[in-house]
Design a protein around this motif. Structure first.
Motif, PDB file in Angstrom:
ATOM      1  N   GLU A  81      46.523  36.377  39.666  1.00 10.49           N
ATOM      2  CA  GLU A  81      46.922  36.597  38.277  1.00 10.49           C
ATOM      3  C   GLU A  81      47.649  37.927  38.104  1.00 10.49           C
ATOM      4  O   GLU A  81      47.113  38.990  38.415  1.00 10.49           O
ATOM      5  N   LYS A  82      48.884  37.868  37.634  1.00 14.28           N
ATOM      6  CA  LYS A  82      49.736  39.035  37.400  1.00 14.28           C
ATOM      7  C   LYS A  82      49.936  39.870  38.670  1.00 14.28           C
ATOM      8  O   LYS A  82      50.172  41.077  38.597  1.00 14.28           O
ATOM      9  N   GLY A  83      49.852  39.213  39.820  1.00  9.92           N
ATOM     10  CA  GLY A  83      50.083  39.897  41.082  1.00  9.92           C
ATOM     11  C   GLY A  83      51.456  39.572  41.635  1.00  9.92           C
ATOM     12  O   GLY A  83      52.109  38.616  41.215  1.00  9.92           O
ATOM     13  N   LYS A  84      51.900  40.359  42.607  1.00  8.83           N
ATOM     14  CA  LYS A  84      53.193  40.114  43.231  1.00  8.83           C
ATOM     15  C   LYS A  84      53.143  38.946  44.203  1.00  8.83           C
ATOM     16  O   LYS A  84      54.159  38.322  44.493  1.00  8.83           O
ATOM     17  N   LEU A  85      51.962  38.675  44.736  1.00 20.05           N
ATOM     18  CA  LEU A  85      51.782  37.589  45.689  1.00 20.05           C
ATOM     19  C   LEU A  85      50.885  36.519  45.077  1.00 20.05           C
ATOM     20  O   LEU A  85      50.035  36.814  44.231  1.00 20.05           O
ATOM     21  N   SER A  86      51.068  35.290  45.516  1.00 19.28           N
ATOM     22  CA  SER A  86      50.318  34.179  44.936  1.00 19.28           C
ATOM     23  C   SER A  86      48.902  34.108  45.494  1.00 19.28           C
ATOM     24  O   SER A  86      48.589  34.708  46.525  1.00 19.28           O
ATOM     25  N   MET A  87      48.058  33.332  44.828  1.00 24.56           N
ATOM     26  CA  MET A  87      46.706  33.133  45.325  1.00 24.56           C
ATOM     27  C   MET A  87      46.722  32.376  46.644  1.00 24.56           C
ATOM     28  O   MET A  87      45.846  32.569  47.492  1.00 24.56           O
ATOM     29  N   ASP A  88      47.727  31.519  46.835  1.00 24.59           N
ATOM     30  CA  ASP A  88      47.858  30.839  48.126  1.00 24.59           C
ATOM     31  C   ASP A  88      48.069  31.846  49.246  1.00 24.59           C
ATOM     32  O   ASP A  88      47.590  31.671  50.365  1.00 24.59           O
ATOM     33  N   GLU A  89      48.792  32.924  48.940  1.00 25.91           N
ATOM     34  CA  GLU A  89      49.040  33.949  49.955  1.00 25.91           C
ATOM     35  C   GLU A  89      47.794  34.780  50.244  1.00 25.91           C
ATOM     36  O   GLU A  89      47.706  35.418  51.295  1.00 25.91           O
ATOM     37  N   VAL A  90      46.835  34.782  49.312  1.00 25.52           N
ATOM     38  CA  VAL A  90      45.541  35.397  49.620  1.00 25.52           C
ATOM     39  C   VAL A  90      44.926  34.676  50.809  1.00 25.52           C
ATOM     40  O   VAL A  90      44.387  35.289  51.733  1.00 25.52           O
ATOM     41  N   CYS A  91      45.038  33.350  50.782  1.00 23.20           N
ATOM     42  CA  CYS A  91      44.439  32.547  51.845  1.00 23.20           C
ATOM     43  C   CYS A  91      45.154  32.729  53.176  1.00 23.20           C
ATOM     44  O   CYS A  91      44.524  32.692  54.233  1.00 23.20           O
ATOM     45  N   THR A  92      46.454  32.923  53.144  1.00 23.05           N
ATOM     46  CA  THR A  92      47.220  32.962  54.389  1.00 23.05           C
ATOM     47  C   THR A  92      47.459  34.363  54.930  1.00 23.05           C
ATOM     48  O   THR A  92      47.668  34.534  56.131  1.00 23.05           O
ATOM     49  N   THR A  93      47.412  35.377  54.053  1.00 17.71           N
ATOM     50  CA  THR A  93      47.729  36.727  54.523  1.00 17.71           C
ATOM     51  C   THR A  93      46.620  37.742  54.315  1.00 17.71           C
ATOM     52  O   THR A  93      46.654  38.818  54.905  1.00 17.71           O
ATOM     53  N   ALA A  94      45.637  37.435  53.482  1.00 21.35           N
ATOM     54  CA  ALA A  94      44.588  38.419  53.206  1.00 21.35           C
ATOM     55  C   ALA A  94      43.215  37.924  53.619  1.00 21.35           C
ATOM     56  O   ALA A  94      42.526  38.551  54.415  1.00 21.35           O
ATOM     57  N   PHE A  95      42.791  36.793  53.093  1.00 23.14           N
ATOM     58  CA  PHE A  95      41.445  36.311  53.356  1.00 23.14           C
ATOM     59  C   PHE A  95      41.380  35.266  54.454  1.00 23.14           C
ATOM     60  O   PHE A  95      40.309  34.791  54.779  1.00 23.14           O
ATOM     61  N   ASP A  96      42.509  34.857  54.983  1.00 27.95           N
ATOM     62  CA  ASP A  96      42.533  33.754  55.941  1.00 27.95           C
ATOM     63  C   ASP A  96      41.797  32.562  55.318  1.00 27.95           C
ATOM     64  O   ASP A  96      41.930  32.295  54.146  1.00 27.95           O
ATOM     65  N   GLY A  97      40.984  31.842  56.087  1.00 26.35           N
ATOM     66  CA  GLY A  97      40.273  30.687  55.546  1.00 26.35           C
ATOM     67  C   GLY A  97      39.137  31.051  54.620  1.00 26.35           C
ATOM     68  O   GLY A  97      38.640  30.217  53.879  1.00 26.35           O
ATOM     69  N   GLU A  98      38.696  32.322  54.653  1.00 22.41           N
ATOM     70  CA  GLU A  98      37.533  32.721  53.876  1.00 22.41           C
ATOM     71  C   GLU A  98      37.775  32.680  52.371  1.00 22.41           C
ATOM     72  O   GLU A  98      36.828  32.718  51.593  1.00 22.41           O
ATOM     73  N   CYS A  99      39.008  32.615  51.934  1.00 23.46           N
ATOM     74  CA  CYS A  99      39.278  32.693  50.503  1.00 23.46           C
ATOM     75  C   CYS A  99      38.671  31.524  49.740  1.00 23.46           C
ATOM     76  O   CYS A  99      38.406  31.633  48.543  1.00 23.46           O
ATOM     77  N   GLU A 100      38.434  30.397  50.403  1.00 19.16           N
ATOM     78  CA  GLU A 100      37.873  29.247  49.706  1.00 19.16           C
ATOM     79  C   GLU A 100      36.480  29.550  49.164  1.00 19.16           C
ATOM     80  O   GLU A 100      36.091  29.048  48.115  1.00 19.16           O
ATOM     81  N   VAL A 101      35.709  30.365  49.880  1.00 17.88           N
ATOM     82  CA  VAL A 101      34.391  30.759  49.383  1.00 17.88           C
ATOM     83  C   VAL A 101      34.547  31.571  48.105  1.00 17.88           C
ATOM     84  O   VAL A 101      33.864  31.343  47.104  1.00 17.88           O
ATOM     85  N   TYR A 102      35.474  32.519  48.121  1.00 17.83           N
ATOM     86  CA  TYR A 102      35.709  33.352  46.945  1.00 17.83           C
ATOM     87  C   TYR A 102      36.203  32.514  45.770  1.00 17.83           C
ATOM     88  O   TYR A 102      35.811  32.737  44.622  1.00 17.83           O
ATOM     89  N   LYS A 103      37.076  31.573  46.047  1.00 18.99           N
ATOM     90  CA  LYS A 103      37.605  30.729  44.970  1.00 18.99           C
ATOM     91  C   LYS A 103      36.503  29.944  44.284  1.00 18.99           C
ATOM     92  O   LYS A 103      36.548  29.710  43.075  1.00 18.99           O
ATOM     93  N   ARG A 104      35.503  29.528  45.039  1.00 21.56           N
ATOM     94  CA  ARG A 104      34.415  28.768  44.434  1.00 21.56           C
ATOM     95  C   ARG A 104      33.595  29.608  43.466  1.00 21.56           C
ATOM     96  O   ARG A 104      32.891  29.078  42.616  1.00 21.56           O
ATOM     97  N   PHE A 105      33.689  30.912  43.602  1.00 21.43           N
ATOM     98  CA  PHE A 105      33.019  31.799  42.659  1.00 21.43           C
ATOM     99  C   PHE A 105      33.935  32.197  41.505  1.00 21.43           C
ATOM    100  O   PHE A 105      33.555  32.992  40.654  1.00 21.43           O
ATOM    101  N   GLY A 106      35.150  31.663  41.478  1.00 16.44           N
ATOM    102  CA  GLY A 106      36.060  31.940  40.370  1.00 16.44           C
ATOM    103  C   GLY A 106      37.013  33.090  40.613  1.00 16.44           C
ATOM    104  O   GLY A 106      37.415  33.780  39.666  1.00 16.44           O
ATOM    105  N   LEU A 107      37.433  33.316  41.863  1.00 17.57           N
ATOM    106  CA  LEU A 107      38.364  34.402  42.172  1.00 17.57           C
ATOM    107  C   LEU A 107      39.665  34.244  41.393  1.00 17.57           C
ATOM    108  O   LEU A 107      40.273  33.177  41.385  1.00 17.57           O
ATOM    109  N   LYS A 108      40.106  35.331  40.734  1.00 16.82           N
ATOM    110  CA  LYS A 108      41.340  35.306  39.951  1.00 16.82           C
ATOM    111  C   LYS A 108      42.416  36.233  40.505  1.00 16.82           C
ATOM    112  O   LYS A 108      43.604  35.929  40.434  1.00 16.82           O
ATOM    113  N   ARG A 109      41.977  37.372  41.040  1.00 15.64           N
ATOM    114  CA  ARG A 109      42.953  38.396  41.404  1.00 15.64           C
ATOM    115  C   ARG A 109      42.390  39.273  42.515  1.00 15.64           C
ATOM    116  O   ARG A 109      41.183  39.508  42.582  1.00 15.64           O
ATOM    117  N   VAL A 110      43.269  39.760  43.398  1.00 14.50           N
ATOM    118  CA  VAL A 110      42.862  40.647  44.486  1.00 14.50           C
ATOM    119  C   VAL A 110      43.853  41.799  44.590  1.00 14.50           C
ATOM    120  O   VAL A 110      45.071  41.599  44.497  1.00 14.50           O
TER     121      VAL A 110
END
Length: 397
Positions: A81-110
């Motif tokens: 949300e309001k970031g330069k990179l998309s949430m999909d890029e969180v999964c591919t460049t920041a959290f790798d596969g782990e982002c799905e756990v965070y998303k289940r808790f309602g992750l909006k922004r990193v």
């Protein structure tokens, strides 16, 4: 060091599961060594630190702290949300596969950034700040990060006075407040393990306190976590479930506390709802599962239940049971500690279970606890799907 290497080295959760109740904490093993990063030279912080270029998160960070500063040569990355990179890029460049756990808790922004040692000794502090859709989601993710296994183990991060709740271990720290969870990791390729342990504690404490002071939101725990008794509770021994408590669908928000008195271990469950009718619905869901036996003269209603087993080894897992009772808008539970059950076999397993008399006595004290006023409990977010720690077991019949 990149935000990708930071997160990959500190996240211990499994995101490959099909549902949150199949997530399980893992042992707190040390992260693999990160790739070498350019070392800031002495005087790197003489200009006051790098620019906090993200206007949304800038108020949450100090440019300098404890001789460190925001890396003048570094890049602040924003996702979602309001970031330069998309949430999909969180999964591919920041959290790798782990982002799905965070998303289940309602992750909006990193937001990802790092601090460097202004003295040129090679230390860096990597910071990932996650914002969630609501407070229960953020606190739930915080407890799952801290309680990655049995909280009574020496390797579990220790409590730290920062934010609304915080914890610190060797080379890492976590801070929660409101809708935010900050995860910090200290790295220094020039230090021995002993030196790293000492220096990381000093700078992580400083940065954690700075972030915790600046983050918005109250400094109180959610009602269910507040209700858990403090006496005999293991330090940092709380796991919070925004929605599906111990695998029981839509029964939350609720909290499970881990307790220890000498060689005796047990867990306590607290679910706080807006009113008695909602608590009745949660209790109805809990008691509807196979293996439930009604219990009389305990609260408004009570039952001895079998708790859903977490993890992939359900067939070999010990039978997990709990004495559960409702009084007004609160559902309480007292049960055995699954970690000690898993470590015992045969008659020894029976010895570590909470006895019926112990459970009844503990439940009596819990039912005497003053409950929050109706309407005081925050509604859980339907999108927050927490992972489940091994459930507490309960008294023998």
């Amino acid at each position: 060091m990149s935000s990708r290497s930071f997160v990959a080295s500190v996240l211990l959760l499994s995101a490959a599961c099909a549902s949150c109740k199949d997530d399980k904490p893992r042992s707190d093993t040390p992260p693999p060594p990160p790739p070498e990063a350019p070392v800031a030279k002495a005087g790197a912080c003489s200009g006051g630190g790098g620019e906090l270029s993200d206007a949304i998160s800038a108020p949450f960070f100090a440019k300098t702290a404890g001789g460190y500063c925001v890396d003048p040569q570094g890049e602040i990355k924003t996702y979602g949300e309001k970031g330069k990179l998309s949430m999909d890029e969180v999964c591919t460049t920041a959290f790798d596969g782990e982002c799905e756990v965070y998303k289940r808790f309602g992750l909006k922004r990193v937001v990802s950034l790092h601090y460097v040692d202004g003295s040129g000794k090679g230390g860096t502090v990597e910071v990932n700040l996650s914002q969630f859709a609501d407070v229960p989601g953020a606190y739930g993710m915080y407890t799952l990060r801290v309680v990655a296994g049995d909280p009574a183990e020496p390797s579990t991060p220790k409590p730290l006075a920062a934010g609304a709740a915080a914890a610190i271990g060797t080379g890492r720290a976590y801070v929660w407040r409101g809708q935010h969870l900050a995860e910090l990791q200290y790295v220094n390729e020039n230090e021995s393990p002993e030196q790293l342990a000492k220096s990381s504690e000093a700078i992580l404490t400083t940065v954690a306190k700075e972030v915790g002071e600046r983050l918005p939101g109250p400094t109180t725990l959610p009602p269910a976590a507040q209700l858990l008794p403090v006496d005999k509770r293991v330090p940092n021994g709380i796991v919070f479930y925004p929605k599906d408590v111990l695998g029981w669908n839509a029964t939350g928000p609720g909290a499970v506390g881990f307790y220890k008195d000498g060689d005796r271990r047990w867990r306590v469950l607290a679910i706080v709802k807006d009113d008695a009718d909602q608590a009745k619905d949660s209790f109805k869901t809990i008691k509807s599962k196979p293996g439930t036996l009604p219990v009389s003269a305990t609260g408004d209603e009570a039952a001895h239940v079998v708790v859903p087993s977490a993890g992939e080894d359900k067939a070999s897992a010990p039978k997990v049971e709990m004495l559960v009772a409702r009084k007004g808008n609160v559902v309480w539970g007292v049960g055995d500690e699954e970690y000690v059950l898993r470590g015992a076999t045969g008659v020894d397993r029976d010895k570590v279970r909470v006895t019926k008399d112990e459970a009844v006595a503990k439940m009596k004290d819990l039912l005497a606890t003053a409950a929050p006023a109706a309407g005081a409990a925050p509604a859980s977010d339907a999108g927050a799907k927490p992972a489940v720690a091994p459930a507490g077991s309960a008294p023998k019949k």
